[in-house]
Design an enzyme around this catalytic site. Structure first.
Site, PDB file in Angstrom:
ATOM      1  CD  GLN A  53      -9.065   7.690  -4.985  1.00  0.00           C
ATOM      2  OE1 GLN A  53     -10.142   7.218  -5.325  1.00  0.00           O
ATOM      3  NE2 GLN A  53      -8.938   8.840  -4.363  1.00  0.00           N
ATOM      4  N   GLY A  93     -13.030   6.892   0.771  1.00  0.00           N
ATOM      5  CA  GLY A  93     -13.026   7.949   1.780  1.00  0.00           C
ATOM      6  C   GLY A  93     -11.757   8.769   1.849  1.00  0.00           C
ATOM      7  CD  GLU A  94      -6.657   9.650  -1.583  1.00  0.00           C
ATOM      8  OE1 GLU A  94      -5.701  10.399  -1.829  1.00  0.00           O
ATOM      9  OE2 GLU A  94      -6.889   8.598  -2.212  1.00  0.00           O
TER      10      GLU A  94
END
Length: 293
Positions: A53, A93-94
């Site tokens: 990511q 949405g980490e």
């Protein structure tokens, strides 16, 4: 991203986004093979992060603040997940996931989507960029990774994420800076504007020296541009002195002594010229009087 990822362009998914501001929703709907179900509650123990990511740095204080909000109000916006090896991998949405763990939640609301590595990477990048969560170096590395992994050209990537090609080019160029300067940008000691100006200095050692000066003295971008211009002008003058005839240098110095200002003798093939600097009308009048007296 997995080693066996098929490398290809964004194809129909990309063309569907042409002329339209990318969002999570229209990226998901841009390909018929993508579908998602209703929001589900997923155990946090079944969720795993994605090492590919774009966002690498998470501010602890910011996460604690978000955790307090989640304790009070819950997770307002569900995170985006996909199934990988019997686990749920985070696409977007980490921060909410990490804050939920701090808040000691057992589960988190999520939307489960069926996407390949390519679309997952694009979704993650768009989500982070639209939230302005990435520092300039994370953003540059994400762009470079997407282009390399999926054989994208800069204009294709620009269209896919709603940025101009020039913006993509200038952002990726930040990775050409000295490693120390890149570290400053990553940590927020320098702005993107500072980084772009520092690219004008080819000597890496000089880049670091000016970067240190910016941080120590608080130079803004405009002031940094002035410093870079001074450095270039000085180098240009030194090169001219090295290449110039010693006789012309002597004459230049004599002119400057008499006129009290900078004078350049420019020798051409057929026509040569004398350049005399003045700063305002009073200075011009002073020089005129010296010449005509």
């Amino acid at each position: 991203m997995s080693a066996n990822t098929k490398k290809r362009g964004l194809g129909k998914g990309l063309s569907a986004l042409m002329g339209e501001k990318p969002t999570i929703e229209n990226i998901l709907s841009s390909d018929a093979e993508v579908s998602h179900s209703l929001i589900k509650k997923i155990p946090l123990s079944d969720v795993m992060t994605n090492t590919d990511q774009p966002r690498k740095d998470f501010d602890n204080e910011s996460l604690k603040d978000l955790a307090k909000s989640i304790e009070k109000n819950g997770v307002i916006q569900p995170i985006l997940l996909r199934v990988v090896d019997d686990k749920y991998q985070i696409i977007a949405g980490e921060r909410r996931y990490r804050a939920s763990k701090i808040a000691k939640l057992n589960e988190i609301p999520a939307i489960i989507v069926e996407v390949d590595d390519e679309k997952a990477a694009k979704l993650s990048l768009v989500e982070n960029i639209q939230r302005e969560d990435l520092n300039p170096i994370e953003e540059a590395m994400a762009y470079k990774q997407l282009m390399q992994e999926f054989d994208l050209k800069q204009d294709e990537l620009a269209n896919a994420i709603g940025k101009s090609r020039t913006y993509i080019t200038n952002t990726i160029r930040l990775l050409n800076l000295d490693k120390k300067v890149i570290e400053y940008l990553y940590n927020g000691n320098l702005t993107t504007g500072h980084g772009k100006v520092l690219l004008g200095i080819k000597d890496k050692k000089e880049q670091v020296q000016l970067a240190d000066k910016i941080i120590a003295t608080g130079l803004n971008v405009r002031e940094t541009e002035t410093e870079v211009k001074k450095s270039k002008d000085k180098k240009k003058t030194n090169k001219e002195k090295i290449a110039k005839d010693p006789y012309l240098l002597d004459v230049e110095e004599e002119f400057m002594r008499v006129l009290g200002t900078k004078v350049r003798l420019v020798k051409g093939n057929n026509i040569s010229k004398i350049e005399i600097e003045f700063y305002d009308e009073n200075d011009l009048e002073r020089i005129y009087e010296v010449i005509t007296k």
